[in-house]
Enzyme design. Structure first.
Site, short mmCIF file in Angstrom:
data_model
loop_
_atom_site.label_atom_id
_atom_site.label_comp_id
_atom_site.label_asym_id
_atom_site.label_seq_id
_atom_site.Cartn_x
_atom_site.Cartn_y
_atom_site.Cartn_z
N ASP A 156 0.88 -1.18 0.00
CA ASP A 156 0.00 0.00 0.00
C ASP A 156 0.91 1.23 0.00
OD1 ASP A 156 -2.40 1.66 0.83
OD2 ASP A 156 -1.14 1.89 2.60
N ASP A 207 -0.12 5.21 0.87
CA ASP A 207 -0.32 6.18 1.96
C ASP A 207 -0.40 5.47 3.31
OD1 ASP A 207 -2.09 7.53 -0.54
OD2 ASP A 207 -0.69 8.81 0.53
N LYS A 262 -9.73 -3.22 -2.83
CA LYS A 262 -8.40 -3.52 -3.37
C LYS A 262 -8.29 -5.00 -3.73
CE LYS A 262 -5.89 0.19 -1.06
NZ LYS A 262 -4.76 0.50 -0.16
N ASP A 277 -1.91 -0.64 5.96
CA ASP A 277 -2.10 0.11 7.22
C ASP A 277 -3.54 0.41 7.57
OD1 ASP A 277 -2.54 3.49 6.69
OD2 ASP A 277 -2.27 2.12 5.01
N ASP A 310 -7.23 -1.94 3.30
CA ASP A 310 -6.27 -3.00 2.97
C ASP A 310 -6.77 -4.38 3.40
OD1 ASP A 310 -3.81 -0.58 3.82
OD2 ASP A 310 -4.35 -1.25 1.81
#
Ligand SMILES: O=C(O)COP(=O)(O)O
Ligand SMILES: [Mg+2]
Length: 228
Positions: free
Chosen positions: A8, A10, A149, A172, A176
């Site tokens: 990932d 950010d 995702k 994070d 996710d």
């Protein structure tokens, strides 16, 4: 045997979860993986142009998943979601007094807004409009398809023609979690949302980008896939 590491952006590649500053030691670390034959890919809510730029100049070769799963690139470009009516960007930002991301102009299917705080009224509005809404901790995202995702990561792994057990994912935030469902080894950085840590196989001691450096060391020592 780990053959692909998906990361990932950010909050995971940055110095912290409320920062846009890339942790450069994390990029250097991930390049060590590529030099050792393990490809690295990016998975993010950001737009395809942003992600393709990062991917190119980070010099990674494992592909990318943009727009929270809607756009997949690995030697070919695949759109996985239904396009969204872009006029919703202005409508949503006016109704809820939020900022429509500059990236929305370059997106097909998933629109993002800041600040990232999701209200019950927003959730109700999205439901009434037949839209899906979520927050990554960096931005609110609305889409027509029940994207996630995971849908893009599944497609990317298919394009690699490998098994999910050969893929390690690092993230994070709550966006996710679906991504994690599609990989064999799930890694949460130390400052992840609690719900992400709960589903992870491994939580790093270090936060964000420094957590990526920590996990790369373990991968290269063979500590994560039973080789040591
Ligand atoms: O675009 C966002 O909301 C955050 O992006 P991320 O998926 O890379 O954490
Ligand atoms: Mg993130």
């Amino acid at each position: 045997m780990i053959r692909l590491v998906l990361v990932d952006v950010d909050g995971t590649l940055t110095v912290d979860r409320n920062s846009y500053e890339i942790e450069l030691s994390a990029i250097e670390s991930l390049r060590r993986l590529e030099k050792n034959g393990i490809k690295v890919g990016l998975v993010s809510g950001n737009s395809y142009p942003v992600l393709r730029g990062l991917y190119t100049y980070f010099y990674f070769h494992g592909g990318l998943v943009a727009e929270n799963g809607c756009i997949v690139y690995y030697n070919e470009l695949v759109r996985v979601c239904e396009p969204i009516d872009k006029s919703l960007a202005e409508k949503f930002s006016k109704i809820f007094n939020v900022i429509s991301s500059w990236q929305n102009e370059f997106k097909c299917c998933d629109l993002s807004f800041t600040p990232p705080t999701l209200s019950d009224k927003m959730i109700e509005w999205a439901k009434n409009m037949g839209l899906y809404i979520k927050s990554s901790g960096y931005a609110i995202h609305i889409s027509k398809s029940q994207t996630g995702k995971g849908i893009g990561v599944r497609k990317l792994i298919e394009l690699h023609n490998i098994n999910k057990s050969e893929v390690l994912g690092i993230g994070d935030s709550s966006t996710d979690i679906e991504f994690f469902e599609e990989v064999g080894i799930k890694v949460a950085v130390g400052n992840s949302d609690e719900e992400v840590k709960k589903v992870a196989n491994y939580v790093t001691l270090n936060n964000s980008g420094k957590g990526v450096v920590e996990i790369v060391d373990k991968i290269l020592k063979g500590e994560l896939d039973g080789r040591n």
